[in-house]
Motif scaffolding. Structure first.
Motif, PDB file in Angstrom:
ATOM      1  N   MET A  64       0.853  -1.191   0.000  1.00 14.53           N
ATOM      2  CA  MET A  64       0.000   0.000   0.000  1.00 14.53           C
ATOM      3  C   MET A  64       0.883   1.233   0.000  1.00 14.53           C
ATOM      4  O   MET A  64       1.312   1.728   1.031  1.00 14.53           O
ATOM      5  N   GLY A  65       1.218   1.710  -1.134  1.00 14.71           N
ATOM      6  CA  GLY A  65       2.083   2.870  -1.238  1.00 14.71           C
ATOM      7  C   GLY A  65       1.286   4.141  -1.316  1.00 14.71           C
ATOM      8  O   GLY A  65       0.102   4.121  -1.603  1.00 14.71           O
ATOM      9  N   PRO A  66       1.907   5.255  -1.057  1.00 17.79           N
ATOM     10  CA  PRO A  66       1.195   6.514  -1.051  1.00 17.79           C
ATOM     11  C   PRO A  66       0.516   6.845  -2.365  1.00 17.79           C
ATOM     12  O   PRO A  66      -0.448   7.591  -2.394  1.00 17.79           O
ATOM     13  N   SER A  67       1.009   6.339  -3.447  1.00 18.76           N
ATOM     14  CA  SER A  67       0.436   6.736  -4.727  1.00 18.76           C
ATOM     15  C   SER A  67      -0.465   5.666  -5.342  1.00 18.76           C
ATOM     16  O   SER A  67      -1.003   5.856  -6.405  1.00 18.76           O
ATOM     17  N   GLN A  68      -0.611   4.518  -4.658  1.00 19.65           N
ATOM     18  CA  GLN A  68      -1.384   3.451  -5.261  1.00 19.65           C
ATOM     19  C   GLN A  68      -2.855   3.592  -4.915  1.00 19.65           C
ATOM     20  O   GLN A  68      -3.200   3.973  -3.814  1.00 19.65           O
ATOM     21  N   GLU A  69      -3.694   3.237  -5.828  1.00 20.15           N
ATOM     22  CA  GLU A  69      -5.116   3.124  -5.550  1.00 20.15           C
ATOM     23  C   GLU A  69      -5.388   1.664  -5.267  1.00 20.15           C
ATOM     24  O   GLU A  69      -5.019   0.798  -6.040  1.00 20.15           O
ATOM     25  N   THR A  70      -5.999   1.375  -4.173  1.00 15.84           N
ATOM     26  CA  THR A  70      -6.281  -0.011  -3.832  1.00 15.84           C
ATOM     27  C   THR A  70      -7.749  -0.169  -3.535  1.00 15.84           C
ATOM     28  O   THR A  70      -8.421   0.768  -3.170  1.00 15.84           O
ATOM     29  N   LYS A  71      -8.235  -1.367  -3.679  1.00 16.48           N
ATOM     30  CA  LYS A  71      -9.649  -1.632  -3.462  1.00 16.48           C
ATOM     31  C   LYS A  71      -9.818  -2.842  -2.559  1.00 16.48           C
ATOM     32  O   LYS A  71      -9.161  -3.851  -2.735  1.00 16.48           O
ATOM     33  N   GLY A  72     -10.749  -2.723  -1.613  1.00 16.30           N
ATOM     34  CA  GLY A  72     -11.160  -3.857  -0.803  1.00 16.30           C
ATOM     35  C   GLY A  72     -10.021  -4.516  -0.058  1.00 16.30           C
ATOM     36  O   GLY A  72      -9.086  -3.879   0.372  1.00 16.30           O
ATOM     37  N   ASP A  73     -10.157  -5.847   0.087  1.00 12.01           N
ATOM     38  CA  ASP A  73      -9.167  -6.603   0.840  1.00 12.01           C
ATOM     39  C   ASP A  73      -8.113  -7.060  -0.130  1.00 12.01           C
ATOM     40  O   ASP A  73      -8.137  -8.125  -0.686  1.00 12.01           O
ATOM     41  N   VAL A  74      -7.149  -6.212  -0.381  1.00 11.14           N
ATOM     42  CA  VAL A  74      -6.302  -6.445  -1.506  1.00 11.14           C
ATOM     43  C   VAL A  74      -4.873  -6.625  -1.144  1.00 11.14           C
ATOM     44  O   VAL A  74      -4.415  -6.557  -0.047  1.00 11.14           O
ATOM     45  N   GLU A  75      -4.223  -6.829  -2.110  1.00 15.17           N
ATOM     46  CA  GLU A  75      -2.855  -7.149  -2.358  1.00 15.17           C
ATOM     47  C   GLU A  75      -2.028  -5.905  -2.517  1.00 15.17           C
ATOM     48  O   GLU A  75      -2.567  -4.816  -2.632  1.00 15.17           O
ATOM     49  N   ASP A  76      -0.744  -6.133  -2.559  1.00 12.13           N
ATOM     50  CA  ASP A  76       0.140  -4.987  -2.768  1.00 12.13           C
ATOM     51  C   ASP A  76       0.233  -4.661  -4.242  1.00 12.13           C
ATOM     52  O   ASP A  76      -0.438  -5.257  -5.076  1.00 12.13           O
ATOM     53  N   GLY A  77       1.105  -3.691  -4.547  1.00 12.46           N
ATOM     54  CA  GLY A  77       1.214  -3.250  -5.931  1.00 12.46           C
ATOM     55  C   GLY A  77       1.685  -4.340  -6.859  1.00 12.46           C
ATOM     56  O   GLY A  77       1.386  -4.335  -8.043  1.00 12.46           O
ATOM     57  N   ALA A  78       2.420  -5.317  -6.307  1.00 12.92           N
ATOM     58  CA  ALA A  78       2.924  -6.408  -7.131  1.00 12.92           C
ATOM     59  C   ALA A  78       1.878  -7.497  -7.333  1.00 12.92           C
ATOM     60  O   ALA A  78       2.126  -8.470  -8.027  1.00 12.92           O
ATOM     61  N   GLY A  79       0.697  -7.322  -6.721  1.00 11.15           N
ATOM     62  CA  GLY A  79      -0.381  -8.288  -6.913  1.00 11.15           C
ATOM     63  C   GLY A  79      -0.182  -9.576  -6.156  1.00 11.15           C
ATOM     64  O   GLY A  79      -0.401 -10.647  -6.697  1.00 11.15           O
ATOM     65  N   GLY A  80       0.213  -9.505  -4.927  1.00 10.50           N
ATOM     66  CA  GLY A  80       0.372 -10.706  -4.106  1.00 10.50           C
ATOM     67  C   GLY A  80      -0.970 -11.264  -3.686  1.00 10.50           C
ATOM     68  O   GLY A  80      -2.010 -10.759  -4.087  1.00 10.50           O
ATOM     69  N   PRO A  81      -0.948 -12.323  -2.869  1.00  9.07           N
ATOM     70  CA  PRO A  81      -2.217 -12.910  -2.410  1.00  9.07           C
ATOM     71  C   PRO A  81      -3.014 -11.897  -1.595  1.00  9.07           C
ATOM     72  O   PRO A  81      -2.440 -11.017  -0.955  1.00  9.07           O
ATOM     73  N   PRO A  82      -4.346 -12.036  -1.601  1.00 11.99           N
ATOM     74  CA  PRO A  82      -5.174 -11.127  -0.797  1.00 11.99           C
ATOM     75  C   PRO A  82      -4.849 -11.258   0.693  1.00 11.99           C
ATOM     76  O   PRO A  82      -4.352 -12.292   1.143  1.00 11.99           O
ATOM     77  N   ASP A  83      -5.186 -10.203   1.422  1.00 10.28           N
ATOM     78  CA  ASP A  83      -4.894 -10.187   2.860  1.00 10.28           C
ATOM     79  C   ASP A  83      -5.501 -11.388   3.585  1.00 10.28           C
ATOM     80  O   ASP A  83      -4.873 -11.971   4.470  1.00 10.28           O
ATOM     81  N   GLY A  84      -6.754 -11.718   3.228  1.00 10.72           N
ATOM     82  CA  GLY A  84      -7.444 -12.798   3.937  1.00 10.72           C
ATOM     83  C   GLY A  84      -6.723 -14.130   3.789  1.00 10.72           C
ATOM     84  O   GLY A  84      -6.629 -14.911   4.743  1.00 10.72           O
ATOM     85  N   VAL A  85      -6.216 -14.384   2.600  1.00 11.33           N
ATOM     86  CA  VAL A  85      -5.478 -15.630   2.358  1.00 11.33           C
ATOM     87  C   VAL A  85      -4.207 -15.649   3.202  1.00 11.33           C
ATOM     88  O   VAL A  85      -3.878 -16.651   3.857  1.00 11.33           O
ATOM     89  N   LEU A  86      -3.506 -14.532   3.212  1.00  9.12           N
ATOM     90  CA  LEU A  86      -2.277 -14.461   4.004  1.00  9.12           C
ATOM     91  C   LEU A  86      -2.587 -14.601   5.494  1.00  9.12           C
ATOM     92  O   LEU A  86      -1.871 -15.293   6.220  1.00  9.12           O
ATOM     93  N   ALA A  87      -3.660 -13.953   5.930  1.00 10.05           N
ATOM     94  CA  ALA A  87      -4.012 -14.019   7.361  1.00 10.05           C
ATOM     95  C   ALA A  87      -4.312 -15.457   7.778  1.00 10.05           C
ATOM     96  O   ALA A  87      -3.915 -15.885   8.863  1.00 10.05           O
ATOM     97  N   ARG A  88      -5.008 -16.192   6.910  1.00 12.60           N
ATOM     98  CA  ARG A  88      -5.302 -17.593   7.244  1.00 12.60           C
ATOM     99  C   ARG A  88      -4.012 -18.403   7.365  1.00 12.60           C
ATOM    100  O   ARG A  88      -3.878 -19.255   8.237  1.00 12.60           O
ATOM    101  N   ARG A  89      -3.068 -18.103   6.488  1.00 12.17           N
ATOM    102  CA  ARG A  89      -1.787 -18.816   6.563  1.00 12.17           C
ATOM    103  C   ARG A  89      -1.015 -18.436   7.823  1.00 12.17           C
ATOM    104  O   ARG A  89      -0.364 -19.280   8.438  1.00 12.17           O
ATOM    105  N   VAL A  90      -1.107 -17.162   8.198  1.00 16.61           N
ATOM    106  CA  VAL A  90      -0.431 -16.739   9.436  1.00 16.61           C
ATOM    107  C   VAL A  90      -1.050 -17.436  10.637  1.00 16.61           C
ATOM    108  O   VAL A  90      -0.350 -17.789  11.597  1.00 16.61           O
ATOM    109  N   GLN A  91      -2.353 -17.676  10.582  1.00 19.54           N
ATOM    110  CA  GLN A  91      -3.011 -18.376  11.685  1.00 19.54           C
ATOM    111  C   GLN A  91      -2.419 -19.766  11.904  1.00 19.54           C
ATOM    112  O   GLN A  91      -2.511 -20.320  12.994  1.00 19.54           O
ATOM    113  N   GLU A  92      -1.849 -20.319  10.845  1.00 24.74           N
ATOM    114  CA  GLU A  92      -1.208 -21.633  10.966  1.00 24.74           C
ATOM    115  C   GLU A  92       0.292 -21.505  11.211  1.00 24.74           C
ATOM    116  O   GLU A  92       1.012 -22.502  11.172  1.00 24.74           O
TER     117      GLU A  92
END
Lengths: 141, 208
Positions: free
Chosen positions: B1-29
């Motif tokens: 999430m950079g100062p100049s990026q437009e992002t929507k919803g539960d999203v990824e970084d500028g490089a298009g990584g996995p959505p936050d929810g997917v990463l959070a589930r993996r962190v839970q494990e």
């Protein structure tokens, strides 16, 4: 309500306080911060790997309670059935002869013996039983 | 999430990584790589949120670090079907606010005290206030904004995030963030107006 069009101009940058947060472009700073964070986070991450995830679903919790309640109910029902069966065994089946006589006396004719609860439903025996009963009744008189 | 990026919803970084929810589930494990991706994605925004409460860089860094560690501790309570950013924002806000409360006894002058000291100089505020003093006064005036308004203002106008990015982080609508910016800018201008000369206001940045 405000709209995009009536949003006032930002204050001049020169007025604004300096941010204590380095810019995104300062990659060295942010990499250093990330390394520090990851080092600090390592024990907690290891703990998440070793401890199995607890179920936090209320539905799961309710299901577990239901399983316990259902098992209890089945055990109770099974106990009741066993108790009934055992008490039935102790009570014993009615004496066939008493049934025959009762039927003859009640219905007044041998054919009613056929309706008795599975007694040896032989018309000859029924007549004999009827005569026997009549004699006993007469004898008592 | 950079100062100049437009992002929507539960999203990824500028490089298009996995959505936050997917990463959070993996962190839970206990997935280290997923946590690192999330931390990399939200490292600066969390620092920026902390900076809307705290002034010193060391305090901001400590608060940001504590935010991520607390988030990691309680990650199993996070519902991965919900947006991650506002959940993290709430933790950052609570951590920073608690630190600010602890520091509040040692806080410097209020706006009123600064204004009184300016008046005591015997000259008009417009001519007597140096630029550094103006900035200090503005910093204090920003601190006096209501919390949510101050955070939205600092994230957008000081840290450089777009209203859409601020909205996603704070769990608000973009319209609500614009409303906060509207009122914050107007109020700050009104507070500073007696202290400004015509030359002070120049080169305003374009409205975003």
């Amino acid at each position: 309500m405000t709209t995009r069009d009536d949003l006032p101009d930002p204050l001049p940058r020169k007025w604004l306080p300096e941010s204590p947060v380095p810019p995104e472009e300062d990659a060295e700073y942010w990499e250093g911060r990330l390394r520090t964070l990851m080092a600090e986070a390592t024990p907690a991450l290891a703990a998440h790997r070793t401890v199995p995830r607890r179920s936090i679903s209320w539905l799961d919790a309710l299901g577990a309670r239901w399983r316990m309640a259902t098992a209890g109910a089945f055990a109770l029902a099974a106990s009741a059935v066993v108790a009934l069966v055992l008490s039935g065994e102790h009570a014993g089946a009615p004496d066939p002869r008493a049934v025959v006589l009762g039927a003859v006396v009640g219905e007044g004719e041998p054919a009613a013996l056929w309706e008795g609860a599975g007694v040896a439903a032989d018309p000859t025996l029924a007549i004999l039983a009827l005569e026997n009963a009549a004699q006993r009744t007469g004898g008592e008189r | 999430m950079g100062p100049s990026q437009e992002t929507k919803g539960d999203v990824e970084d500028g490089a298009g990584g996995p959505p936050d929810g997917v990463l959070a589930r993996r962190v839970q494990e206990g997935d280290r790589e997923a946590f690192e991706l999330l931390a990399r994605r939200y490292l600066r925004p969390v620092h920026a949120v902390a900076a809307s409460f705290l002034r010193e860089r060391a305090d901001v860094e400590d608060a940001a670090q504590e935010t991520f560690l607390r988030a990691l501790e309680s990650i199993r309570t996070f519902d991965a079907r919900r947006p991650f950013a506002p959940w993290l924002y709430q933790i950052a806000r609570n951590v920073a606010r608690n630190r600010l409360k602890w520091q509040s006894r040692h806080r410097a002058a209020s706006v009123t005290a600064v204004e009184e000291s300016v008046a005591d100089q015997g000259s008009s505020p417009a001519s007597g206030v140096e630029r550094a003093e103006l900035r200090r006064l503005l910093a204090v005036a920003i601190d006096d904004l209501p919390e949510q308004r101050r955070t939205a203002f600092r994230l957008a106008d000081v840290e450089g995030y777009t209203p859409t990015e601020v909205a996603r982080l704070m769990g608000l609508t973009a319209g609500a963030v614009r409303a906060h910016l509207y009122h914050a800018r107007r109020r700050l201008r009104a507070r500073l107006a007696p202290l400004l000369t015509e030359n002070d206001e120049e080169d305003p940045r374009k409205t975003r």
